[in-house]
Design a protein around this motif. Structure first.
Motif, PDB file in Angstrom:
ATOM      1  N   ARG A  57      -6.369   8.662   1.418  1.00 12.71           N
ATOM      2  CA  ARG A  57      -5.348   7.634   1.197  1.00 12.71           C
ATOM      3  C   ARG A  57      -5.971   6.237   1.273  1.00 12.71           C
ATOM      4  NH1 ARG A  57       0.131   6.152   2.029  1.00 12.71           N
ATOM      5  NH2 ARG A  57       0.299   4.150   3.077  1.00 12.71           N
ATOM      6  N   GLN A  58      -6.832   6.019   2.264  1.00  8.72           N
ATOM      7  CA  GLN A  58      -7.469   4.710   2.391  1.00  8.72           C
ATOM      8  C   GLN A  58      -8.362   4.423   1.190  1.00  8.72           C
ATOM      9  OE1 GLN A  58      -6.857   2.200   4.559  1.00  8.72           O
ATOM     10  NE2 GLN A  58      -5.181   3.544   5.197  1.00  8.72           N
ATOM     11  N   LYS A  59      -9.039   5.446   0.688  1.00  8.86           N
ATOM     12  CA  LYS A  59      -9.857   5.261  -0.510  1.00  8.86           C
ATOM     13  C   LYS A  59      -8.984   4.894  -1.703  1.00  8.86           C
ATOM     14  CE  LYS A  59     -13.741   8.378   0.497  1.00  8.86           C
ATOM     15  NZ  LYS A  59     -14.438   9.614   0.038  1.00  8.86           N
ATOM     16  N   LEU A  60      -7.831   5.552  -1.820  1.00  8.53           N
ATOM     17  CA  LEU A  60      -6.938   5.254  -2.940  1.00  8.53           C
ATOM     18  C   LEU A  60      -6.402   3.831  -2.837  1.00  8.53           C
ATOM     19  CD1 LEU A  60      -5.444   6.074  -5.464  1.00  8.53           C
ATOM     20  CD2 LEU A  60      -3.719   7.201  -4.041  1.00  8.53           C
ATOM     21  N   LEU A  61      -6.026   3.401  -1.641  1.00  7.00           N
ATOM     22  CA  LEU A  61      -5.559   2.032  -1.460  1.00  7.00           C
ATOM     23  C   LEU A  61      -6.635   1.030  -1.872  1.00  7.00           C
ATOM     24  CD1 LEU A  61      -3.737   2.355   1.984  1.00  7.00           C
ATOM     25  CD2 LEU A  61      -2.655   1.877  -0.215  1.00  7.00           C
ATOM     26  N   ALA A  62      -7.875   1.330  -1.492  1.00  7.68           N
ATOM     27  CA  ALA A  62      -8.966   0.429  -1.839  1.00  7.68           C
ATOM     28  C   ALA A  62      -9.195   0.384  -3.348  1.00  7.68           C
ATOM     29  CB  ALA A  62     -10.243   0.858  -1.121  1.00  7.68           C
ATOM     30  N   VAL A  63      -9.072   1.526  -4.022  1.00  8.45           N
ATOM     31  CA  VAL A  63      -9.267   1.571  -5.473  1.00  8.45           C
ATOM     32  C   VAL A  63      -8.138   0.849  -6.190  1.00  8.45           C
ATOM     33  CG1 VAL A  63      -9.363   3.112  -7.469  1.00  8.45           C
ATOM     34  CG2 VAL A  63     -10.686   3.650  -5.433  1.00  8.45           C
ATOM     35  N   ILE A  64      -6.914   0.977  -5.696  1.00 10.86           N
ATOM     36  CA  ILE A  64      -5.804   0.243  -6.289  1.00 10.86           C
ATOM     37  C   ILE A  64      -6.039  -1.266  -6.175  1.00 10.86           C
ATOM     38  CG2 ILE A  64      -3.345  -0.306  -6.051  1.00 10.86           C
ATOM     39  CD1 ILE A  64      -2.910   2.606  -5.169  1.00 10.86           C
ATOM     40  N   ALA A  65      -6.478  -1.707  -4.989  1.00  9.52           N
ATOM     41  CA  ALA A  65      -6.767  -3.134  -4.806  1.00  9.52           C
ATOM     42  C   ALA A  65      -7.910  -3.581  -5.718  1.00  9.52           C
ATOM     43  CB  ALA A  65      -7.112  -3.400  -3.341  1.00  9.52           C
ATOM     44  N   SER A 106       4.059 -10.731   1.236  1.00  6.42           N
ATOM     45  CA  SER A 106       2.987  -9.875   1.734  1.00  6.42           C
ATOM     46  C   SER A 106       3.264  -9.490   3.180  1.00  6.42           C
ATOM     47  CB  SER A 106       1.638 -10.594   1.642  1.00  6.42           C
ATOM     48  OG  SER A 106       1.331 -10.910   0.303  1.00  6.42           O
ATOM     49  N   VAL A 107       2.772  -8.320   3.558  1.00  6.06           N
ATOM     50  CA  VAL A 107       2.880  -7.865   4.943  1.00  6.06           C
ATOM     51  C   VAL A 107       1.719  -8.485   5.714  1.00  6.06           C
ATOM     52  CG1 VAL A 107       2.888  -5.870   6.475  1.00  6.06           C
ATOM     53  CG2 VAL A 107       3.985  -5.726   4.238  1.00  6.06           C
ATOM     54  N   ILE A 108       2.007  -9.417   6.587  1.00  4.73           N
ATOM     55  CA  ILE A 108       0.937 -10.188   7.216  1.00  4.73           C
ATOM     56  C   ILE A 108       0.223  -9.410   8.323  1.00  4.73           C
ATOM     57  CG2 ILE A 108       2.017 -12.391   6.674  1.00  4.73           C
ATOM     58  CD1 ILE A 108       3.041 -12.504   9.550  1.00  4.73           C
ATOM     59  N   ASP A 109       0.848  -8.331   8.862  1.00  4.01           N
ATOM     60  CA  ASP A 109       0.225  -7.604   9.962  1.00  4.01           C
ATOM     61  C   ASP A 109      -0.321  -6.249   9.534  1.00  4.01           C
ATOM     62  OD1 ASP A 109       2.747  -6.713   9.467  1.00  4.01           O
ATOM     63  OD2 ASP A 109       3.388  -6.559  11.554  1.00  4.01           O
ATOM     64  N   ALA A 110      -0.501  -6.055   8.219  1.00  5.85           N
ATOM     65  CA  ALA A 110      -1.066  -4.793   7.745  1.00  5.85           C
ATOM     66  C   ALA A 110      -2.551  -4.723   8.084  1.00  5.85           C
ATOM     67  CB  ALA A 110      -0.869  -4.654   6.246  1.00  5.85           C
ATOM     68  N   ILE A 111      -3.052  -3.495   8.307  1.00  8.24           N
ATOM     69  CA  ILE A 111      -4.452  -3.327   8.685  1.00  8.24           C
ATOM     70  C   ILE A 111      -5.313  -2.861   7.520  1.00  8.24           C
ATOM     71  CG2 ILE A 111      -3.894  -2.853  11.091  1.00  8.24           C
ATOM     72  CD1 ILE A 111      -4.259   0.106  10.497  1.00  8.24           C
ATOM     73  N   GLY A 112      -4.731  -2.624   6.370  1.00  5.11           N
ATOM     74  CA  GLY A 112      -5.484  -2.175   5.205  1.00  5.11           C
ATOM     75  C   GLY A 112      -5.027  -2.890   3.963  1.00  5.11           C
ATOM     76  N   PRO A 113      -5.678  -2.618   2.812  1.00 11.63           N
ATOM     77  CA  PRO A 113      -5.278  -3.263   1.559  1.00 11.63           C
ATOM     78  C   PRO A 113      -3.900  -2.812   1.115  1.00 11.63           C
ATOM     79  CG  PRO A 113      -6.903  -1.536   1.154  1.00 11.63           C
ATOM     80  CD  PRO A 113      -6.818  -1.696   2.637  1.00 11.63           C
ATOM     81  N   SER A 114      -3.171  -3.725   0.501  1.00 15.33           N
ATOM     82  CA  SER A 114      -1.841  -3.392   0.002  1.00 15.33           C
ATOM     83  C   SER A 114      -1.944  -2.780  -1.392  1.00 15.33           C
ATOM     84  CB  SER A 114      -0.968  -4.650  -0.058  1.00 15.33           C
ATOM     85  OG  SER A 114       0.246  -4.394  -0.751  1.00 15.33           O
ATOM     86  N   PRO A 115      -1.141  -1.753  -1.684  1.00 13.54           N
ATOM     87  CA  PRO A 115      -1.157  -1.188  -3.031  1.00 13.54           C
ATOM     88  C   PRO A 115      -0.287  -1.949  -4.015  1.00 13.54           C
ATOM     89  CG  PRO A 115       0.381   0.031  -1.686  1.00 13.54           C
ATOM     90  CD  PRO A 115      -0.249  -1.014  -0.779  1.00 13.54           C
ATOM     91  N   LEU A 116       0.404  -2.982  -3.550  1.00 16.42           N
ATOM     92  CA  LEU A 116       1.391  -3.663  -4.385  1.00 16.42           C
ATOM     93  C   LEU A 116       0.736  -4.712  -5.267  1.00 16.42           C
ATOM     94  CD1 LEU A 116       4.241  -4.111  -1.781  1.00 16.42           C
ATOM     95  CD2 LEU A 116       3.873  -2.235  -3.392  1.00 16.42           C
ATOM     96  N   ARG A 117       1.203  -4.799  -6.505  1.00 18.74           N
ATOM     97  CA  ARG A 117       0.700  -5.823  -7.432  1.00 18.74           C
ATOM     98  C   ARG A 117       1.183  -7.196  -6.970  1.00 18.74           C
ATOM     99  NH1 ARG A 117      -0.754  -4.993 -13.039  1.00 18.74           N
ATOM    100  NH2 ARG A 117       0.446  -3.049 -13.078  1.00 18.74           N
ATOM    101  N   HIS A 118       0.328  -8.192  -7.124  1.00 23.40           N
ATOM    102  CA  HIS A 118       0.687  -9.555  -6.741  1.00 23.40           C
ATOM    103  C   HIS A 118       1.378 -10.224  -7.924  1.00 23.40           C
ATOM    104  CE1 HIS A 118      -1.506  -9.282  -2.970  1.00 23.40           C
ATOM    105  NE2 HIS A 118      -2.505  -8.731  -3.640  1.00 23.40           N
ATOM    106  N   PHE A 119       2.690 -10.401  -7.798  1.00 23.84           N
ATOM    107  CA  PHE A 119       3.482 -10.946  -8.894  1.00 23.84           C
ATOM    108  C   PHE A 119       3.689 -12.447  -8.790  1.00 23.84           C
ATOM    109  CE2 PHE A 119       4.926  -6.512  -9.491  1.00 23.84           C
ATOM    110  CZ  PHE A 119       4.794  -6.424 -10.854  1.00 23.84           C
ATOM    111  N   GLY A 120       3.207 -13.076  -7.747  1.00 27.06           N
ATOM    112  CA  GLY A 120       3.409 -14.511  -7.615  1.00 27.06           C
ATOM    113  C   GLY A 120       4.327 -14.831  -6.450  1.00 27.06           C
TER     114      GLY A 120
END
Length: 327
Positions: free
Chosen positions: A154-162, A200-214
């Motif tokens: 899962r962490q690898k997938l999050l990193a690849v999405i980012a 954005s989730v400011i207290d997350a410990i890993g990359p977010s999978p969400l697209r940055h829309f502005g």
């Protein structure tokens, strides 16, 4: 309004890349034709038309669900005309007693309820039997759904999405294309409104999978004191297909619709995520280094319980039926 017109109107609620709604429809006696709207092709985001066709596949499945709910039998011919690449499907409708598919009809209430939820989700885990039901829904369309539940994968997938999003932002025209679809003119009935972009989730410990829309128009509810970091228990599920041509992309869209509607019916929030699959390099990484399967990944679906106390999201705008019908 005829039954076919009403069913097509329901199909317009299908999700699409940047809510671009890249489809046109033609209704005749006993038949509905689905066309790709090439004028709504996001060239920088989606150079190979994968997202465009996948979006239309989701609308095709929504249509079949809406027909089944009206007790109408539907015969679908996909890519019926090799000389017209815009014609993606022809749906012939038969009026028969109890002609509708009951499994498809059961998904119908979720069409009006489903939203793309980009907010943080609950820490409550998804039951294994719910995941299995979603896997079965995808298989009914001919595609597959692969839950990525192992924490390391899962962490690898999050990193690849980012990484996919980072690479997209380096593509010429991507930023301006994203701006166009997140800053629609007043009166437009498409695009991603600020009200559906979460902070954005400011207290997350890993990359977010969400697209940055502005600029976000919706705040994230904070966790209660003492509850740790901002990680939730949402699962990441990957829609895959045996091949990687236009028919496979259409099939992946149908599977995505089935999964999203079934998840909504089970009470879950959902977010389609396409960034990692829009870039050749990261799409290969998902297939080779994360899933370890011969099938081709087409889309990631984030599924979880809504966060406690999260208000219901309003529907995103949709074009009127008359705006998408062809004469």
């Amino acid at each position: 309004m005829s039954q076919l017109e009403a069913a097509v109107e329901d199909a317009l609620r299908a999700p699409s890349v940047h809510n671009s709604q890249p489809w046109r429809w033609r209704i005749s006696t006993g038949e509905v034709r689905l066309y790709a709207d090439e004028e709504r092709h996001l060239i920088a985001t989606d150079p190979d038309r994968r997202d465009l066709v996948l979006s239309c596949g989701a609308a095709l499945h929504h249509l079949c669900v809406a027909l089944a709910a009206r007790d109408l039998a539907a015969d679908v011919r996909r890519l019926p005309d090799p000389e017209d690449r815009t014609l993606l499907a022809t749906v012939s409708v038969r009026h028969e007693p109890r002609g509708g598919d009951p499994d498809a009809a059961a998904l119908y209430p979720a069409i009006a309820e489903r939203r793309t939820d980009r907010r943080r989700m609950s820490r409550r885990p998804i039951p294994a039997d719910h995941l299995q039901k979603l896997v079965e829904q995808a298989s009914r369309t001919g595609a597959s759904l692969v839950p990525v539940t192992d924490p390391a994968r899962r962490q690898k997938l999050l990193a690849v999405i980012a990484e996919g999003e980072r690479l997209l932002r380096e593509e010429p025209g991507y930023a301006s294309e994203l701006w166009v679809w997140t800053h629609r003119l007043s009166g437009c009935h498409d695009g991603v409104p600020a009200s559906h972009v979460a902070a954005s989730v400011i207290d997350a410990i890993g990359p977010s999978p969400l697209r940055h829309f502005g600029t976000p128009g919706r705040a994230q509810a904070p966790w209660q004191p003492g509850h740790g970091t901002g990680e939730d228990a949402a699962e990441l599920l990957v829609v895959t297909t045996a091949g990687d041509d236009v028919l496979d992309h259409l099939e992946a869209g149908e599977a995505t619709s089935a999964v999203l509607l079934a998840a909504t019916g089970l009470g879950h929030a959902t977010t389609p995520l396409s960034q990692a699959l829009e870039v050749d390099r990261t799409r290969l990484q998902v297939r080779r280094d994360i899933l370890h399967v011969p099938e081709h990944p087409q889309l990631v679906v984030r599924v979880g319980w809504p966060a406690t106390g999260a208000p219901a999201l309003p529907p995103t705008p949709r074009r009127d039926l008359h705006a998408v019908l062809m004469t």
